[in-house]
Write a protein that holds these residues in place. Structure first.
Motif, mmCIF file in Angstrom:
data_model
loop_
_atom_site.group_PDB
_atom_site.id
_atom_site.type_symbol
_atom_site.label_atom_id
_atom_site.label_comp_id
_atom_site.label_asym_id
_atom_site.label_seq_id
_atom_site.Cartn_x
_atom_site.Cartn_y
_atom_site.Cartn_z
ATOM 1 N N LEU A 134 0.812 -1.214 0.000
ATOM 2 C CA LEU A 134 0.000 0.000 0.000
ATOM 3 C C LEU A 134 0.850 1.272 0.000
ATOM 4 O O LEU A 134 0.306 2.378 -0.102
ATOM 5 C CB LEU A 134 -0.912 0.006 1.226
ATOM 6 C CG LEU A 134 -2.031 -1.042 1.221
ATOM 7 C CD1 LEU A 134 -2.688 -1.112 2.592
ATOM 8 C CD2 LEU A 134 -3.063 -0.726 0.142
ATOM 9 N N LEU A 157 -4.892 11.114 3.658
ATOM 10 C CA LEU A 157 -5.728 10.536 2.619
ATOM 11 C C LEU A 157 -7.192 10.796 2.935
ATOM 12 O O LEU A 157 -7.593 10.772 4.103
ATOM 13 C CB LEU A 157 -5.520 9.023 2.523
ATOM 14 C CG LEU A 157 -4.194 8.469 2.038
ATOM 15 C CD1 LEU A 157 -4.185 6.955 2.163
ATOM 16 C CD2 LEU A 157 -3.940 8.884 0.594
ATOM 17 N N ALA A 161 -9.764 8.178 -1.318
ATOM 18 C CA ALA A 161 -8.403 7.841 -1.737
ATOM 19 C C ALA A 161 -7.926 6.563 -1.058
ATOM 20 O O ALA A 161 -7.258 5.735 -1.683
ATOM 21 C CB ALA A 161 -7.458 8.993 -1.422
ATOM 22 N N ARG A 165 -6.941 3.134 -3.062
ATOM 23 C CA ARG A 165 -5.648 2.471 -2.917
ATOM 24 C C ARG A 165 -5.824 1.008 -2.515
ATOM 25 O O ARG A 165 -5.149 0.119 -3.043
ATOM 26 C CB ARG A 165 -4.786 3.208 -1.894
ATOM 27 C CG ARG A 165 -3.370 2.660 -1.801
ATOM 28 C CD ARG A 165 -2.471 3.503 -0.916
ATOM 29 N NE ARG A 165 -2.294 4.858 -1.432
ATOM 30 C CZ ARG A 165 -1.496 5.757 -0.868
ATOM 31 N NH1 ARG A 165 -0.798 5.460 0.220
ATOM 32 N NH2 ARG A 165 -1.374 6.961 -1.396
ATOM 33 N N THR A 169 -4.833 -2.222 -4.962
ATOM 34 C CA THR A 169 -3.833 -3.169 -4.461
ATOM 35 C C THR A 169 -4.394 -4.574 -4.320
ATOM 36 O O THR A 169 -3.740 -5.556 -4.691
ATOM 37 C CB THR A 169 -3.293 -2.691 -3.104
ATOM 38 O OG1 THR A 169 -2.721 -1.390 -3.256
ATOM 39 C CG2 THR A 169 -2.234 -3.647 -2.571
#
Length: 266
Positions: A134, A157, A161, A165, A169
Motif C-alpha cells: 500500500l 488521505l 483515496a 488504494r 492493491t
C-alpha cells in the motif's frame, strides 16, 4: 511467486534443490519464532509428508482445492497461513476434513501452517507485507503479540483515496463505515478477522482502521467513535505474508516455490 487472482499461478521461484522436511520445519519455526505464540491452532508442520522437499505450493488456506493443485504439480509440501486442527473444532476425521487429509496423505504431501506468527513477523508478516504494497511505513507494532500496526502517513488521505488504494492493491472494493469525512493521517491495520482490535486502534489515536472483516458491533463502534473502518477482505489482505515467506525459503534452500490463489470473496 505471483498469481493472477483466478486460481492460476503465474510462476515459481528458486532453482530445483531439496531440503529435508524436518530441516524445513525447523527453519520456518525458527524464523517465525513459532513456539512463543499461544495460538488457536498448532503452528509448524501439521502433517508429515515426503522426507525430501523439492517443490512447495503456498496459499492462504489449506483448502481441498489447494491440496489438489499441490498434488497435480507434484509438490512435496504445502505452506499456508490457515492450516488445520483449530482449537474447539470437531476432532473427528469425517466429511470435508477426511477428504482434505486423504488427498494430502495419498500424495505424500506435508502441511506447514503458521497463523499468528505469520501475521506479526516484522519482515514476512501479513501486516508488514500489506503495508508495503500500500506504500505505507511498516509502522509500530502494538497490543498482544504486536498484532496491531499503527503508522503516520506521509500525506493525509481522504476516505475515497484510501478506498481506491486498497481496491487497486487488493483487486476488490473495500467496505467503508464510520466517518468518511475525517482525513486519514494516522492509520491502524491488522489483516484477517481483526475487527475486535478496533478499540485498540481508537485508543492509539488512529483516524482509520483497516482489517479484513467487519462485524455488526464494530459498525456502531466506528460510527460512534468517529473513525473510518475499511473492511478490505480477510483472504485479500492475507495473501502476501506466505508469498514473502515462501520466497525466503526458496532462496535459503534452492527449492521451487510457487503461490496458488484459491479465490475467496470473504
Amino acid at each position: 511467486m505471483n498469481a493472477n487472482g483466478n486460481g492460476q499461478e503465474e510462476g515459481g521461484s528458486g532453482p530445483r534443490g531439496a531440503v529435508g522436511r524436518a530441516e524445513l520445519a525447523a527453519w520456518l519455526d525458527g524464523v517465525l519464532e513459532a513456539r512463543r505464540f499461544d495460538d488457536y491452532c498448532p503452528n509448524g508442520m501439521q502433517v508429515e509428508g515426503a522426507a525430501d522437499v523439492r517443490r512447495v505450493l503456498c496459499g492462504v488456506t489449506a483448502s481441498l482445492a489447494l491440496v489438489r493443485e499441490a498434488a497435480r504439480r507434484g509438490a512435496q509440501a504445502v505452506l499456508v497461513h490457515h492450516g488445520w486442527f483449530w482449537r474447539g473444532e470437531d476432532a473427528r476425521v469425517v466429511g470435508t476434513k477426511r477428504a482434505r487429509l486423504a488427498e494430502l496423505l495419498g500424495h505424500g504431501i506435508g502441511l506447514y501452517a503458521y497463523h499468528l506468527p505469520l501475521d506479526v513477523h516484522p519482515e514476512f508478516g501479513n501486516n508488514v507485507q500489506l503495508a508495503r504494497r500500500l506504500g505505507w511505513p511498516d509502522g509500530e507494532a502494538l497490543g498482544r503479540d504486536g498484532l496491531l500496526r499503527v503508522a503516520e502517513l506521509d500525506a493525509p488521505l481522504s476516505a475515497d483515496a484510501l478506498a481506491a488504494r486498497l481496491g487497486a492493491t487488493l483487486g476488490r472494493e473495500p467496505l467503508l463505515v464510520g466517518d468518511a469525512a475525517r482525513p486519514v493521517r494516522r492509520v491502524a491495520w491488522c489483516t484477517g478477522a481483526a475487527q475486535d482490535l478496533l478499540q485498540q486502534a481508537i485508543d492509539a489515536g488512529a483516524d482509520a482502521f483497516v482489517s479484513g472483516e467487519i462485524s455488526e458491533r464494530t459498525t456502531h463502534l466506528a460510527r460512534e467513535a468517529g473513525v473510518l473502518y475499511a473492511a478490505a477482505g480477510h483472504h485479500a489482505t492475507e495473501r502476501y505474508g506466505v508469498q514473502a515467506l515462501g520466497a525466503a525459503a526458496a532462496a535459503r534452500f534452492g527449492i521451487e516455490v510457487a503461490f496458488f490463489d484459491d479465490p475467496n470473496p470473504v
